[in-house]
Write a protein that holds these residues in place. Structure first.
Motif, PDB file in Angstrom:
ATOM      1  N   GLU A  56       0.824  -1.315   0.055  1.00  0.00           N
ATOM      2  CA  GLU A  56      -0.002  -0.153  -0.310  1.00  0.00           C
ATOM      3  C   GLU A  56       0.681   1.536  -0.032  1.00  0.00           C
ATOM      4  O   GLU A  56       0.877   2.404  -0.680  1.00  0.00           O
ATOM      5  CB  GLU A  56      -1.313   0.025   1.068  1.00  0.00           C
ATOM      6  CG  GLU A  56      -2.131   0.970   1.228  1.00  0.00           C
ATOM      7  CD  GLU A  56      -3.084   0.696   0.129  1.00  0.00           C
ATOM      8  OE1 GLU A  56      -3.745   1.564  -0.554  1.00  0.00           O
ATOM      9  OE2 GLU A  56      -2.865  -0.494  -0.182  1.00  0.00           O
ATOM     10  N   LEU A  57       2.059   1.206   0.609  1.00  0.00           N
ATOM     11  CA  LEU A  57       3.012   2.390   0.674  1.00  0.00           C
ATOM     12  C   LEU A  57       3.520   2.663  -0.513  1.00  0.00           C
ATOM     13  O   LEU A  57       3.321   3.968  -1.117  1.00  0.00           O
ATOM     14  CB  LEU A  57       3.946   2.150   1.588  1.00  0.00           C
ATOM     15  CG  LEU A  57       3.604   2.069   3.096  1.00  0.00           C
ATOM     16  CD1 LEU A  57       5.093   1.661   3.896  1.00  0.00           C
ATOM     17  CD2 LEU A  57       3.496   3.296   3.564  1.00  0.00           C
ATOM     18  N   CYS A  58       3.470   1.641  -1.416  1.00  0.00           N
ATOM     19  CA  CYS A  58       4.321   1.933  -2.632  1.00  0.00           C
ATOM     20  C   CYS A  58       2.989   2.407  -3.788  1.00  0.00           C
ATOM     21  O   CYS A  58       3.133   3.386  -4.515  1.00  0.00           O
ATOM     22  CB  CYS A  58       4.838   0.660  -3.296  1.00  0.00           C
ATOM     23  SG  CYS A  58       5.470   0.727  -4.785  1.00  0.00           S
ATOM     24  N   TYR A  59       1.986   1.810  -3.413  1.00  0.00           N
ATOM     25  CA  TYR A  59       0.756   2.123  -4.471  1.00  0.00           C
ATOM     26  C   TYR A  59       0.249   3.542  -4.247  1.00  0.00           C
ATOM     27  O   TYR A  59      -0.094   4.218  -5.307  1.00  0.00           O
ATOM     28  CB  TYR A  59      -0.168   1.281  -4.261  1.00  0.00           C
ATOM     29  CG  TYR A  59      -1.465   1.391  -5.287  1.00  0.00           C
ATOM     30  CD1 TYR A  59      -1.593   0.998  -6.448  1.00  0.00           C
ATOM     31  CD2 TYR A  59      -2.706   2.340  -4.803  1.00  0.00           C
ATOM     32  CE1 TYR A  59      -2.534   1.137  -7.348  1.00  0.00           C
ATOM     33  CE2 TYR A  59      -3.685   2.717  -5.697  1.00  0.00           C
ATOM     34  CZ  TYR A  59      -3.479   1.906  -6.928  1.00  0.00           C
ATOM     35  OH  TYR A  59      -4.497   2.122  -8.009  1.00  0.00           O
ATOM     36  N   ASN A  60       0.572   4.141  -3.128  1.00  0.00           N
ATOM     37  CA  ASN A  60       0.254   5.678  -2.781  1.00  0.00           C
ATOM     38  C   ASN A  60       1.161   6.625  -3.138  1.00  0.00           C
ATOM     39  O   ASN A  60       1.166   7.736  -2.864  1.00  0.00           O
ATOM     40  CB  ASN A  60      -0.275   5.746  -1.414  1.00  0.00           C
ATOM     41  CG  ASN A  60      -1.640   4.966  -1.055  1.00  0.00           C
ATOM     42  OD1 ASN A  60      -2.367   4.798  -2.104  1.00  0.00           O
ATOM     43  ND2 ASN A  60      -1.861   4.479  -0.059  1.00  0.00           N
ATOM     44  N   LYS A  61       2.222   6.196  -3.798  1.00  0.00           N
ATOM     45  CA  LYS A  61       3.170   7.117  -4.397  1.00  0.00           C
ATOM     46  C   LYS A  61       3.202   7.979  -5.387  1.00  0.00           C
ATOM     47  O   LYS A  61       3.880   7.496  -6.434  1.00  0.00           O
ATOM     48  CB  LYS A  61       4.744   6.333  -3.972  1.00  0.00           C
ATOM     49  CG  LYS A  61       4.952   5.868  -2.716  1.00  0.00           C
ATOM     50  CD  LYS A  61       5.464   6.897  -1.876  1.00  0.00           C
ATOM     51  CE  LYS A  61       5.754   6.512  -0.688  1.00  0.00           C
ATOM     52  NZ  LYS A  61       6.449   7.402   0.351  1.00  0.00           N
ATOM     53  N   ASN A  62       2.062   8.927  -5.561  1.00  0.00           N
ATOM     54  CA  ASN A  62       2.187   9.642  -6.681  1.00  0.00           C
ATOM     55  C   ASN A  62       1.963   8.905  -7.849  1.00  0.00           C
ATOM     56  O   ASN A  62       2.752   9.133  -8.919  1.00  0.00           O
ATOM     57  CB  ASN A  62       3.158  10.673  -6.721  1.00  0.00           C
ATOM     58  CG  ASN A  62       3.396  11.529  -5.567  1.00  0.00           C
ATOM     59  OD1 ASN A  62       2.430  12.098  -4.979  1.00  0.00           O
ATOM     60  ND2 ASN A  62       4.701  11.607  -4.975  1.00  0.00           N
TER      61      ASN A  62
END
Length: 267
Positions: free
Chosen positions: A233-239
């Protein structure tokens, strides 16, 4: 640019396959695909896609369903003895009734029929052509990008990231790190910010591009919001700026077709 590189590599793979196919136009190599997970929709969909593409390049796919450890071992042994079978694929993930460790299963496949190069003896092989099929495609694409990039591998799966990470780390062209489900959340966030290229584990194809980053993710899931990558999820939410479905699948399928014809020619 990324999609163009993928299409270029797909073209190169298929041109090699066509050249060999034309040389042996009267032959139809047999590829055995073992499915231990008949009720898993992504596996079934992926196998159907493989069969479709293999057939278009004059390769005969034969799917074998097995439901327990004994059937699995017996089927692999049977296919190893069958001279008509050029290549054997044991579809991952395995069904719930398969208790044999994955590596032990892959090691049951004869060396000269292991098209996905998952046997233990390929683990430290220096030839990138002996990487697992998806890993090989990713390796070729990443090496066409600018060198000295920071590459983060999300997941330590045997069929994709683990071997690709070892190969790229050993070569030293890129600064590589790898994380898994046990990596602390704070470290994951820090490493995502650190990276230029992120390679998420394996599965059905998808490519995502982030602002200032490239994410290669062969895995997708469906949600109420549509289709998205099965990423941390952290990666998916990166702009995220945009996404394209079907990219890495072209690498995997074209590499498989090329390898089968090469195995037939040089057996």
């Amino acid at each position: 640019m990324l999609q163009k590189l993928i299409e270029q590599q797909e073209f190169e793979n298929l041109e090699i396959a066509k050249e060999i196919m034309n040389e042996f136009e009267d032959y139809e190599p047999v590829v055995a695909i073992i499915n231990t997970n008949e009720n898993d929709e992504p596996s079934r969909r992926y196998i159907n896609s493989k069969c479709k593409w293999l057939s278009e390049y004059n390769i005969k796919p034969v799917v074998h369903f097995v439901y327990n450890d004994v059937q699995l071992v017996m089927k692999i042994q049977e296919l190893n003895r069958d001279n008509r079978v050029i290549a054997i694929i044991v579809q991952d993930p395995f069904g719930v009734d398969i208790t044999i460790p994955k590596q032990e299963v892959f090691d049951l496949v004869d060396n000269d029929k292991d098209v996905d190069k998952l046997r233990s003896n390929f683990y430290f092989d220096k030839d990138y052509n002996n990487l697992p099929i998806t890993s090989c495609g990713l390796y070729k694409i990443i090496n066409k990008l600018e060198k000295n990039k920071k590459v983060l591998f999300l997941g330590n799966g045997i069929t994709t990231n683990r071997r690709l990470y070892l190969k790229m780390f050993d070569e030293g062209k890129f600064d590589c790190r790898i994380i898994n489900s046990k990596t602390p959340k704070e470290s994951v966030d820090e490493l995502i910010n650190w990276s230029d290229i992120i390679v998420a584990s394996s599965g059905v194809p998808e490519i995502l591009e982030c602002e200032g980053k490239i994410i290669l993710s062969p895995s997708i899931i469906k949600t109420d919001d549509g289709i998205r990558s099965d990423l941390n999820e952290l990666c998916y939410n990166k702009n995220l700026t945009h996404k394209k479905i079907g990219g890495i699948g072209k690498l995997t399928i074209s590499e498989l077709i090329k390898r089968v014809w090469e195995m037939y020619k040089y057996r």
